[in-house]
Design an enzyme around this catalytic site. Structure first.
Site, short mmCIF file in Angstrom:
data_model
loop_
_atom_site.label_atom_id
_atom_site.label_comp_id
_atom_site.label_asym_id
_atom_site.label_seq_id
_atom_site.Cartn_x
_atom_site.Cartn_y
_atom_site.Cartn_z
N CYS A 147 -26.74 -3.28 -9.38
CA CYS A 147 -27.98 -3.59 -8.67
C CYS A 147 -27.71 -4.22 -7.31
O CYS A 147 -28.64 -4.71 -6.66
CB CYS A 147 -28.81 -4.59 -9.47
SG CYS A 147 -29.57 -3.86 -10.88
N ARG B 205 0.81 -1.22 0.00
CA ARG B 205 0.00 0.00 0.00
C ARG B 205 0.85 1.28 0.00
O ARG B 205 0.60 2.20 -0.78
CB ARG B 205 -0.88 -0.03 1.25
CG ARG B 205 -1.91 1.07 1.35
CD ARG B 205 -2.62 0.98 2.70
NE ARG B 205 -3.35 -0.27 2.90
CZ ARG B 205 -4.54 -0.52 2.37
NH1 ARG B 205 -5.14 0.37 1.63
NH2 ARG B 205 -5.14 -1.68 2.59
C1 LIG Z 1 -0.41 -7.94 1.85
C2 LIG Z 1 0.90 -8.25 2.40
C3 LIG Z 1 1.87 -7.25 2.47
C4 LIG Z 1 1.60 -5.81 2.10
O1 LIG Z 1 0.84 -5.16 3.05
P1 LIG Z 1 0.54 -3.57 2.92
O2 LIG Z 1 -0.39 -3.31 4.02
O3 LIG Z 1 -0.06 -3.34 1.59
O4 LIG Z 1 1.85 -2.87 3.08
C5 LIG Z 1 3.11 -7.61 2.92
N1 LIG Z 1 3.40 -8.88 3.30
C6 LIG Z 1 2.49 -9.87 3.23
C7 LIG Z 1 2.87 -11.24 3.65
C8 LIG Z 1 1.22 -9.58 2.80
O5 LIG Z 1 0.31 -10.56 2.76
#
Ligand SMILES: *Cc1c(COP(=O)(O)O)cnc(C)c1O
Length: 379
Positions: free
Chosen positions: A327, A256
């Site tokens: 919908c 993210r």
């Molecule tokens: C989804 C995930 C991330 C990334 O998480 P963010 O919140 O997007 O930074 C990192 N490591 C693992 C193992 C994940 O499943």
């Protein structure tokens, strides 16, 4: 004018659509790079698996955290070296492990006895990390992960001893404190737990190398969040406090925080319906994008994307409920939050959701109610 504004002002585009500014991805990467000095960065590909994003991050020296064989194949097809890929999902199909291993991937996470046996079978001799369950304790993560993943510290110790017996390399520990985790201090507790496991395994002659601090670093959507530097400082202090001079190598897996702020999703107003004739009713603004076209993280108001509505600068604002075009009863964007839009807003106008570079394109449906998947552009 920003690059994104210029792009959307250009030739006609499908609606809705997402555009991602790769230069913002780059500056997000550089910020984490500077904040977390001497920490390897594995981009969590699932946040936005677009080729352009992976290529840009690869050029900057990023490594990659993947969740499935097709993400392994995607990274390899773009020239990522197999030793730069970590398969962090502790739930894998056995045959997929074999294929990834044959391609040269040798870093895998697990959190259960059975997964460890699969790895020993299908990826013999590879480096394995055990994912710990850390109780987030608070509701500070917008998307908690602790229910689904991770084993206890005691089990982690047993599994690492077993990993060595099975001829695997007991490489390290990992945890993930939940996505959009705004409580910086939660890393302290997790690091303390991990340090205990490292110490007890060292006493058993197992010297692990790597501590994976996960992702989860928060993005500033509609509320202030800690800066990257604040996470890094807490990690640094906690590492020194709990590991002393037995410091393992560290890595993070941000998803993210690398891509979200780089994306703008533009949608079009389809209908404005005044439903204030109903008890407790609102004015409703129906858009051509909703929960099945990329905005799924607005469910339960987990993420409230900032809005940008151009060409109405002088208008007064009013509270409305935003909803998608399908919908589906649940296709309401942030059903607990009224959003402010210009009173002059009308059908055909554009509404932008900013900070939509993460968990949008791949979370859109392939054609629910006949609406096409979210199209995206990388500029
Ligand atoms: C989804 C995930 C991330 C990334 O998480 P963010 O919140 O997007 O930074 C990192 N490591 C693992 C193992 C994940 O499943």
């Amino acid at each position: 004018m920003s690059k994104l504004e210029r792009f959307f002002a250009g030739p006609e585009l499908p609606s809705p659509c997402l555009a991602v500014d790769l230069d913002i991805v780059e500056s997000n990467y550089r910020l984490l790079r500077e904040s977390f000095a001497r920490t390897a960065i594995y981009y969590a590909v699932k946040a936005n698996p677009a080729e352009a994003v992976i290529k840009r991050l690869k050029a900057l020296g990023s490594l990659f955290d993947v969740a499935s064989l097709s993400e392994v194949e995607l990274c390899l097809s773009l020239g990522v070296a197999p030793q730069h890929i970590s398969w962090g999902n502790p739930i894998k199909k056995e045959s997929d492990i074999g294929v990834a291993f044959a391609r040269g991937v040798d870093m895998y996470a697990f959190d259960s006895h059975e997964e460890l046996e699969k790895l020993a079978q299908c990826a013999p001799g590879s480096r394995v990390s055990c994912r710990l369950h850390i109780d987030e304790g608070t509701d500070s993560a917008v998307c908690p992960l602790s229910a689904k993943f991770g084993c206890s510290p005691i089990t982690a110790e047993e599994l690492m001893v077993r990993a060595r017996e099975l001829g695997l390399v007991p490489h390290g520990l990992s945890f993930h404190l939940g996505s959009q985790q705004t409580d910086v201090e939660s890393w302290e507790q997790a690091i303390a737990v991990c340090a205990g496991v490292f110490r007890r395994l060292r006493d058993k002659g197992i010297d692990m190398e790597l501590l994976n601090l996960g992702g989860g670093f928060a993005v500033r959507y509609s509320h202030d969040v800690p800066r990257a530097q604040a996470y890094a400082e807490c990690v640094h202090t906690s590492m020194r406090r709990h590991f002393g001079n037995h410091m393992p190598t560290q890595c993070i897996e941000p998803g993210r925080s690398l891509v979200a702020s780089a994306g703008w999703l533009r949608s079009e107003v389809l209908l404005i319906a005044d439903r204030r004739d109903r008890a407790g009713g609102h004015k409703w603004v129906y858009l051509d994008s909703g929960r099945s076209s990329g905005l799924v993280e607005t469910v339960n108001d987990r993420i409230v994307y900032p809005l940008y509505i151009p060409n109405h600068e002088d208008s007064a604002m009013e509270d409305v409920m935003l909803a998608g075009p399908t919908c589906d009863w649940s296709d309401i964007i942030n059903d607990g939050v009224l959003r402010q839009v210009p009173t002059t807003l009308k059908s055909g106008d554009h509404v932008f959701f900013t900070h939509t570079g993460a968990y949008t394109t791949t979370c859109s449906s392939v054609g629910f109610n006949g609406f096409a998947p979210l199209e995206s552009f990388y500029i």
